[in-house]
Design a protein around this motif. Structure first.
Motif, mmCIF file in Angstrom:
data_model
loop_
_atom_site.group_PDB
_atom_site.id
_atom_site.type_symbol
_atom_site.label_atom_id
_atom_site.label_comp_id
_atom_site.label_asym_id
_atom_site.label_seq_id
_atom_site.Cartn_x
_atom_site.Cartn_y
_atom_site.Cartn_z
ATOM 1 N N TYR A 79 1.209 3.956 -3.002
ATOM 2 C CA TYR A 79 0.631 5.392 -2.635
ATOM 3 C C TYR A 79 1.860 6.432 -2.679
ATOM 4 O O TYR A 79 1.633 7.439 -3.299
ATOM 5 C CB TYR A 79 -0.224 5.283 -1.185
ATOM 6 N N GLN A 80 2.975 5.895 -2.003
ATOM 7 C CA GLN A 80 4.038 7.024 -2.132
ATOM 8 C C GLN A 80 4.592 6.976 -3.471
ATOM 9 O O GLN A 80 5.219 8.312 -3.868
ATOM 10 C CB GLN A 80 5.133 6.437 -1.202
ATOM 11 N N GLU A 83 1.725 7.430 -6.514
ATOM 12 C CA GLU A 83 0.822 8.460 -6.364
ATOM 13 C C GLU A 83 -0.551 7.993 -6.408
ATOM 14 O O GLU A 83 -1.669 8.740 -7.194
ATOM 15 C CB GLU A 83 1.082 9.744 -6.952
ATOM 16 N N LEU A 84 -1.041 6.873 -6.234
ATOM 17 C CA LEU A 84 -2.256 6.082 -6.418
ATOM 18 C C LEU A 84 -3.199 6.124 -5.316
ATOM 19 O O LEU A 84 -2.888 5.611 -4.310
ATOM 20 C CB LEU A 84 -1.972 4.608 -7.088
ATOM 21 N N ARG A 85 -4.306 6.779 -5.505
ATOM 22 C CA ARG A 85 -5.152 6.795 -4.324
ATOM 23 C C ARG A 85 -5.861 5.627 -3.942
ATOM 24 O O ARG A 85 -6.265 5.404 -2.635
ATOM 25 C CB ARG A 85 -6.568 7.777 -4.662
ATOM 26 N N ASN A 86 -6.116 4.555 -4.830
ATOM 27 C CA ASN A 86 -6.544 3.441 -4.519
ATOM 28 C C ASN A 86 -5.613 2.466 -4.205
ATOM 29 O O ASN A 86 -5.899 1.216 -4.149
ATOM 30 C CB ASN A 86 -7.355 2.750 -5.811
ATOM 31 N N ALA A 87 -4.615 2.953 -3.657
ATOM 32 C CA ALA A 87 -3.268 1.938 -3.339
ATOM 33 C C ALA A 87 -3.871 0.878 -2.193
ATOM 34 O O ALA A 87 -3.289 -0.270 -2.558
ATOM 35 C CB ALA A 87 -2.232 2.653 -2.482
ATOM 36 N N LYS A 96 -6.700 -0.792 -2.121
ATOM 37 C CA LYS A 96 -7.579 -1.574 -3.008
ATOM 38 C C LYS A 96 -6.276 -2.489 -3.609
ATOM 39 O O LYS A 96 -6.687 -3.653 -3.926
ATOM 40 C CB LYS A 96 -8.487 -1.096 -3.921
ATOM 41 N N LYS A 155 0.830 -1.342 0.035
ATOM 42 C CA LYS A 155 0.031 -0.007 0.170
ATOM 43 C C LYS A 155 0.897 1.249 -0.183
ATOM 44 O O LYS A 155 0.707 2.360 -0.711
ATOM 45 C CB LYS A 155 -0.979 -0.037 1.278
ATOM 46 N N GLN A 156 1.801 1.255 0.915
ATOM 47 C CA GLN A 156 2.930 2.250 1.127
ATOM 48 C C GLN A 156 3.484 2.535 -0.248
ATOM 49 O O GLN A 156 3.868 3.755 -0.684
ATOM 50 C CB GLN A 156 3.784 2.015 2.160
ATOM 51 N N GLN A 169 1.660 4.008 -13.840
ATOM 52 C CA GLN A 169 1.944 4.474 -12.288
ATOM 53 C C GLN A 169 2.281 3.255 -11.479
ATOM 54 O O GLN A 169 3.228 3.482 -10.362
ATOM 55 C CB GLN A 169 0.690 5.568 -12.019
#
Length: 298
Positions: A147-148, A151-155, A157, A143-144, A196
């Protein structure tokens, strides 16, 4: 086929303001395009050192007495400059990201276009690969990463889908990864989102953010006063670090002020941000996201 089309070739080397008898470093040798341009501006006394950890790039070594290719990660720039008896240099060039060659060789696993094993290692001797990240990382770690670095908001999921798929079998290939995440790849955005995801995994595998930070902090120590850095970034994470370092000499917080209230910083910006022309992007589509920043050591 060219190993790698150098992006912003003239602009990047112009940014170094090359002294004919100076000492320069190209930390991302690749196909040698930028290095050849620097050498063309040096006289017999000038020296150029280049770094590349990819064994494929080392095969492009240049037959020139003024040139030395160092087959290492540029995070060790200061150590290897000292090894070669160099304490100070006049300019450092960096063209970060993945080379055209790395994208075009299917088995390296960098491109979303090919079916391949999950790899993405810039240095084939490294232990950590994309396979390890996808199959061994815990859900929170995945997830990290997404996201980091993507830059994926649905990390959350994406990480959850990978964890579920892993309960059935290991995810070994790019196609298996795409199938695992198919629900999050709508047709109109599939390529962008996949890029991404790949970027996030690649940055983690190669420790690209840590490497860039370590490198930038050494440039101040290596450069002569008046020496320059000329650096090309391809995504916002890299560009943000370069921009902040040039402005503040650090990545977080604000620099100290001197007795007159002026910030004490190691660099001054040279010119404005430079991006490729429409003509260059037509010839080399991979140049489209490039951002060049130039700075001079105070």
């Amino acid at each position: 086929m060219n190993y790698h089309n150098p992006v912003l070739l003239k602009e990047t080397v112009d940014g170094l303001d090359v002294k004919p008898n100076g000492v320069y470093v190209d930390v991302t040798f690749g196909g040698g395009g930028h290095s050849k341009e620097i050498l063309s501006r040096l006289n017999e006394e000038g020296r150029l050192f280049a770094f590349d950890q990819d064994p494929d790039a080392v095969r492009n070594d240049l037959n020139d007495e003024r040139f030395t290719l160092i087959p290492e990660n540029f995070r060790y720039i200061k150590r290897f400059m000292r090894f070669h008896g160099i304490k100070k240099v006049d300019g450092i060039l960096g063209d970060f990201g993945v080379s055209s060659h790395q994208f075009d060789v299917a088995e390296r696993g960098f491109s979303t276009r090919f079916e391949s094993n999950l790899d993405m290692r810039m240095n084939q001797k490294d232990v950590l690969s994309a396979y390890n990240v996808i199959n061994d990382y815990e859900e929170g770690q995945l997830k990290q990463v997404f996201y980091q670095y993507g830059e994926l908001r649905n990390a959350p999921k994406l990480a959850s889908a990978i964890m579920q798929a892993r309960q059935v079998s290991h995810i070994q290939t790019s196609e298996q990864l795409k199938k695992t995440l198919a629900a999050f790849l709508p047709n109109h955005k599939a390529h962008k989102i996949l890029a991404q995801i790949y970027q996030a995994i690649r940055i983690e595998v190669n420790q690209e953010i840590e490497v860039l930070k370590e490198f930038l902090l050494q440039t101040e120590q290596l450069l002569e006063s008046g020496g320059r850095i000329s650096l090309i970034s391809y995504h916002s994470l890299e560009d943000r670090l370069v921009k902040r370092y040039i402005r503040n000499g650090m990545f977080e917080g604000e620099p100290e002020k001197d007795m007159y209230g002026n910030f004490e910083v190691p660099f001054k910006k040279v010119g404005k941000l430079i991006i490729p022309s429409k003509d260059e992007i037509k010839v080399n589509n991979r140049a489209r996201s490039a951002k060049l920043r130039i700075a001079e050591k105070i």
